[in-house]
Design a protein around this motif. Structure first.
Motif, PDB file in Angstrom:
ATOM      1  N   GLY A   1       0.796  -1.218   0.000  1.00 39.40           N
ATOM      2  CA  GLY A   1       0.000   0.000   0.000  1.00 39.40           C
ATOM      3  C   GLY A   1       0.829   1.268   0.000  1.00 39.40           C
ATOM      4  N   ASP A   2       2.150   1.126  -0.028  1.00 39.51           N
ATOM      5  CA  ASP A   2       3.034   2.291  -0.096  1.00 39.51           C
ATOM      6  C   ASP A   2       2.766   3.068  -1.387  1.00 39.51           C
ATOM      7  OD1 ASP A   2       5.740   3.570  -1.061  1.00 39.51           O
ATOM      8  OD2 ASP A   2       5.997   3.260   1.089  1.00 39.51           O
ATOM      9  N   ASP A   3       2.816   4.399  -1.289  1.00 40.38           N
ATOM     10  CA  ASP A   3       2.511   5.238  -2.451  1.00 40.38           C
ATOM     11  C   ASP A   3       3.368   4.880  -3.660  1.00 40.38           C
ATOM     12  OD1 ASP A   3       0.603   6.557  -1.049  1.00 40.38           O
ATOM     13  OD2 ASP A   3       1.825   8.336  -0.600  1.00 40.38           O
ATOM     14  N   ARG A   4       4.654   4.535  -3.415  1.00 38.86           N
ATOM     15  CA  ARG A   4       5.536   4.214  -4.529  1.00 38.86           C
ATOM     16  C   ARG A   4       5.108   2.914  -5.215  1.00 38.86           C
ATOM     17  NH1 ARG A   4      11.136   4.790  -1.373  1.00 38.86           N
ATOM     18  NH2 ARG A   4       9.719   4.146   0.301  1.00 38.86           N
ATOM     19  N   CYS A   5       4.695   1.936  -4.435  1.00 35.18           N
ATOM     20  CA  CYS A   5       4.231   0.679  -5.024  1.00 35.18           C
ATOM     21  C   CYS A   5       2.958   0.889  -5.826  1.00 35.18           C
ATOM     22  CB  CYS A   5       3.991  -0.360  -3.921  1.00 35.18           C
ATOM     23  SG  CYS A   5       5.494  -0.984  -3.146  1.00 35.18           S
ATOM     24  N   LEU A   6       2.037   1.681  -5.284  1.00 36.43           N
ATOM     25  CA  LEU A   6       0.785   1.934  -5.996  1.00 36.43           C
ATOM     26  C   LEU A   6       1.034   2.696  -7.301  1.00 36.43           C
ATOM     27  CD1 LEU A   6      -1.484   2.898  -2.970  1.00 36.43           C
ATOM     28  CD2 LEU A   6      -1.544   0.777  -4.294  1.00 36.43           C
ATOM     29  N   GLU A   7       1.936   3.670  -7.259  1.00 38.02           N
ATOM     30  CA  GLU A   7       2.254   4.434  -8.468  1.00 38.02           C
ATOM     31  C   GLU A   7       2.869   3.526  -9.536  1.00 38.02           C
ATOM     32  OE1 GLU A   7       2.590   7.574 -11.110  1.00 38.02           O
ATOM     33  OE2 GLU A   7       1.506   7.488  -9.202  1.00 38.02           O
ATOM     34  N   LEU A   8       3.753   2.645  -9.114  1.00 35.45           N
ATOM     35  CA  LEU A   8       4.374   1.722 -10.068  1.00 35.45           C
ATOM     36  C   LEU A   8       3.352   0.742 -10.628  1.00 35.45           C
ATOM     37  CD1 LEU A   8       7.712   0.987  -8.185  1.00 35.45           C
ATOM     38  CD2 LEU A   8       7.480   2.172 -10.372  1.00 35.45           C
ATOM     39  N   ALA A   9       2.435   0.292  -9.778  1.00 32.02           N
ATOM     40  CA  ALA A   9       1.393  -0.619 -10.251  1.00 32.02           C
ATOM     41  C   ALA A   9       0.509   0.066 -11.293  1.00 32.02           C
ATOM     42  CB  ALA A   9       0.556  -1.107  -9.072  1.00 32.02           C
ATOM     43  N   LEU A  10       0.163   1.330 -11.050  1.00 30.54           N
ATOM     44  CA  LEU A  10      -0.626   2.084 -12.025  1.00 30.54           C
ATOM     45  C   LEU A  10       0.102   2.207 -13.360  1.00 30.54           C
ATOM     46  CD1 LEU A  10      -2.088   4.921  -9.788  1.00 30.54           C
ATOM     47  CD2 LEU A  10      -3.433   3.467 -11.326  1.00 30.54           C
ATOM     48  N   ARG A  11       1.359   2.559 -13.295  1.00 29.84           N
ATOM     49  CA  ARG A  11       2.132   2.739 -14.515  1.00 29.84           C
ATOM     50  C   ARG A  11       2.331   1.408 -15.240  1.00 29.84           C
ATOM     51  NH1 ARG A  11       4.738   7.494 -15.484  1.00 29.84           N
ATOM     52  NH2 ARG A  11       4.538   9.124 -13.890  1.00 29.84           N
ATOM     53  N   LEU A  12       2.570   0.343 -14.476  1.00 30.12           N
ATOM     54  CA  LEU A  12       2.722  -0.975 -15.089  1.00 30.12           C
ATOM     55  C   LEU A  12       1.428  -1.411 -15.759  1.00 30.12           C
ATOM     56  CD1 LEU A  12       4.185  -3.618 -15.676  1.00 30.12           C
ATOM     57  CD2 LEU A  12       3.658  -4.367 -13.334  1.00 30.12           C
ATOM     58  N   GLY A  13       0.306  -1.204 -15.090  1.00 29.39           N
ATOM     59  CA  GLY A  13      -0.976  -1.560 -15.684  1.00 29.39           C
ATOM     60  C   GLY A  13      -1.234  -0.814 -16.969  1.00 29.39           C
ATOM     61  N   ASP A  14      -0.964   0.488 -16.982  1.00 29.29           N
ATOM     62  CA  ASP A  14      -1.163   1.277 -18.205  1.00 29.29           C
ATOM     63  C   ASP A  14      -0.257   0.782 -19.328  1.00 29.29           C
ATOM     64  OD1 ASP A  14      -3.071   2.817 -16.994  1.00 29.29           O
ATOM     65  OD2 ASP A  14      -1.720   4.477 -16.506  1.00 29.29           O
ATOM     66  N   ALA A  15       1.010   0.518 -18.999  1.00 30.15           N
ATOM     67  CA  ALA A  15       1.953   0.061 -20.026  1.00 30.15           C
ATOM     68  C   ALA A  15       1.516  -1.278 -20.602  1.00 30.15           C
ATOM     69  CB  ALA A  15       3.364  -0.041 -19.433  1.00 30.15           C
ATOM     70  N   LEU A  16       1.068  -2.195 -19.743  1.00 27.27           N
ATOM     71  CA  LEU A  16       0.613  -3.502 -20.226  1.00 27.27           C
ATOM     72  C   LEU A  16      -0.611  -3.359 -21.122  1.00 27.27           C
ATOM     73  CD1 LEU A  16       1.086  -5.604 -16.971  1.00 27.27           C
ATOM     74  CD2 LEU A  16       2.346  -5.879 -19.114  1.00 27.27           C
ATOM     75  N   SER A  17      -1.498  -2.426 -20.788  1.00 33.57           N
ATOM     76  CA  SER A  17      -2.670  -2.187 -21.646  1.00 33.57           C
ATOM     77  C   SER A  17      -2.247  -1.745 -23.034  1.00 33.57           C
ATOM     78  CB  SER A  17      -3.574  -1.123 -21.008  1.00 33.57           C
ATOM     79  OG  SER A  17      -4.128  -1.571 -19.801  1.00 33.57           O
ATOM     80  N   PHE A  18      -1.270  -0.846 -23.092  1.00 35.68           N
ATOM     81  CA  PHE A  18      -0.809  -0.346 -24.381  1.00 35.68           C
ATOM     82  C   PHE A  18      -0.054  -1.405 -25.185  1.00 35.68           C
ATOM     83  CE2 PHE A  18      -1.106   3.957 -22.295  1.00 35.68           C
ATOM     84  CZ  PHE A  18      -2.149   4.404 -23.091  1.00 35.68           C
ATOM     85  N   THR A  19       0.474  -2.437 -24.511  1.00 36.49           N
ATOM     86  CA  THR A  19       1.140  -3.506 -25.255  1.00 36.49           C
ATOM     87  C   THR A  19       0.133  -4.480 -25.854  1.00 36.49           C
ATOM     88  OG1 THR A  19       1.351  -5.003 -23.346  1.00 36.49           O
ATOM     89  CG2 THR A  19       3.152  -3.411 -23.717  1.00 36.49           C
ATOM     90  N   GLY A  20      -1.144  -4.314 -25.523  1.00 33.11           N
ATOM     91  CA  GLY A  20      -2.165  -5.226 -26.033  1.00 33.11           C
ATOM     92  C   GLY A  20      -2.391  -6.426 -25.134  1.00 33.11           C
ATOM     93  N   ASP A  21      -2.074  -6.289 -23.846  1.00 31.97           N
ATOM     94  CA  ASP A  21      -2.268  -7.387 -22.896  1.00 31.97           C
ATOM     95  C   ASP A  21      -3.172  -6.914 -21.764  1.00 31.97           C
ATOM     96  OD1 ASP A  21      -2.129  -9.650 -21.384  1.00 31.97           O
ATOM     97  OD2 ASP A  21       0.063  -9.739 -21.273  1.00 31.97           O
ATOM     98  N   PRO A  22      -4.469  -6.728 -22.043  1.00 35.83           N
ATOM     99  CA  PRO A  22      -5.376  -6.194 -21.015  1.00 35.83           C
ATOM    100  C   PRO A  22      -5.562  -7.133 -19.830  1.00 35.83           C
ATOM    101  CG  PRO A  22      -6.603  -6.951 -22.938  1.00 35.83           C
ATOM    102  CD  PRO A  22      -5.159  -6.997 -23.320  1.00 35.83           C
ATOM    103  N   GLN A  23      -5.424  -8.433 -20.046  1.00 38.39           N
ATOM    104  CA  GLN A  23      -5.588  -9.363 -18.925  1.00 38.39           C
ATOM    105  C   GLN A  23      -4.483  -9.183 -17.893  1.00 38.39           C
ATOM    106  OE1 GLN A  23      -5.790 -13.173 -20.920  1.00 38.39           O
ATOM    107  NE2 GLN A  23      -8.028 -13.140 -20.920  1.00 38.39           N
ATOM    108  N   ALA A  24      -3.250  -9.077 -18.357  1.00 38.11           N
ATOM    109  CA  ALA A  24      -2.143  -8.857 -17.429  1.00 38.11           C
ATOM    110  C   ALA A  24      -2.298  -7.517 -16.719  1.00 38.11           C
ATOM    111  CB  ALA A  24      -0.808  -8.910 -18.178  1.00 38.11           C
ATOM    112  N   ALA A  25      -2.749  -6.501 -17.450  1.00 33.20           N
ATOM    113  CA  ALA A  25      -2.965  -5.188 -16.841  1.00 33.20           C
ATOM    114  C   ALA A  25      -4.024  -5.261 -15.753  1.00 33.20           C
ATOM    115  CB  ALA A  25      -3.374  -4.182 -17.917  1.00 33.20           C
ATOM    116  N   ALA A  26      -5.105  -5.993 -16.023  1.00 31.80           N
ATOM    117  CA  ALA A  26      -6.181  -6.120 -15.046  1.00 31.80           C
ATOM    118  C   ALA A  26      -5.707  -6.819 -13.767  1.00 31.80           C
ATOM    119  CB  ALA A  26      -7.351  -6.887 -15.654  1.00 31.80           C
TER     120      ALA A  26
END
Length: 311
Positions: free
Chosen positions: A263-288
């Protein structure tokens, strides 16, 4: 094989746009980066025969064949005609060795293990910096001006390092560089990565160039910051696969090496950015999956939770 995902995508686009035009694009690598349906002509390097192995031996031994005729059959049998494998076996003989009936990884490790101490240290420094690097940078990481030239000359004679232009050095084969890194003790490898990270940071290197060293150096918050910045720079370059790779490594480091709470702010920020990047790669399941895991992390600031839900 050494291009990043954005560069590979660019090459695929170029090939697709040239279809039907009187122009050919030549791509070399261990694996094809083209889509399966892309028209292509695949060319595989031919395998060596006994005459070619004899020619390699004569070239290495001043026109004569070393030992008896069975050495040709031994090299041909162990290498199965692979050019690089056979060449390494010939070099083992030329360097005074006798064990040529070995796998390619074993031959490479044998050659590296027979290097003099100064040459081995330089080889390790070069391989930590990458396949190709400026001579001045290699010398700075090596740290011994008096021994540098002699060590470099030995590596050149052994065919392990070559000059590129006036001021760059290159390890002659990626498999050789891999063998050197794998043979290094973990603490020595980490120490060199830390020195390389400090050296490149002082030069003002791009975060993407720093990321590999930061990941291996494990310098705590400094490494985490470099990996996050590398992800941001990859995003700017539209390299979504690269961004996802850097953010995933940063999140892993934050959770399992720095032991930050999920729940650390840095972990949450990285999770958000990772999810967005995975979505743009065409892998919505991994992003979800990434976003859902972040949503179960406990108490979060309202703004952060809103961004997670929106993702």
């Amino acid at each position: 094989d050494e291009y990043d995902a954005a560069s590979q995508a660019f090459l695929r686009t170029v090939v697709a746009q040239l279809e039907g035009h009187p122009m050919h694009v030549v791509l070399t690598g261990e694996h094809s980066i083209l889509e399966a349906a892309t028209p292509r002509c695949t060319v595989h390097p031919g395998l060596l025969d006994a005459d070619a192995v004899r020619a390699l031996l004569r070239q290495a031994f001043g026109g004569r064949l070393p030992g008896d005729a069975s050495v040709v059959d031994t090299i041909l049998g162990s290498s199965q005609g692979n050019v690089f494998h056979a060449a390494q076996a010939v070099r083992v003989l030329a360097e005074g060795g006798t064990d040529v009936d070995l796998s390619l990884p074993d031959l490479l490790q044998l050659r590296v293990g027979r290097l003099a101490t100064d040459a081995l240290r330089l080889m390790q420094a070069l391989c930590i910096l990458g396949r190709e690097t400026p001579r001045t940078r290699a010398q700075a990481l090596y740290g011994d001006d008096e021994q540098f030239d002699d060590a470099l000359e030995l590596l050149r004679r052994r065919g392990m390092v070559e000059s590129v232009g006036k001021d760059r050095l290159r390890v002659t084969h990626a498999s050789l560089a891999d063998a050197v890194r794998e043979m290094m003790p973990a603490d020595a490898r980490q120490r060199l990565h830390r020195h390389a990270l400090a050296l490149l940071t002082a030069e003002g290197a791009d975060p993407i160039h720093l990321a590999r060293h930061a990941s291996e150096a494990r310098t705590g918050d400094e490494s985490l910051t470099v990996l996050r910045r590398a992800g941001e720079r990859a995003e700017q370059r539209l390299d979504d696969h690269g961004a996802a790779r850097h953010y995933r490594r940063a999140l892993h480091m934050a959770r399992w090496e720095l032991l930050l709470d999920e729940g650390d702010d840095r972990c949450l920020e990285l999770a958000l950015r990772l999810g967005d990047a995975l979505s743009f790669t065409g892998d919505p399941q991994a992003a979800a999956l990434v976003i859902k895991e972040a949503l179960t992390s406990g108490t979060r600031p309202p703004a952060t939770e809103a961004r997670l839900l929106r993702s």
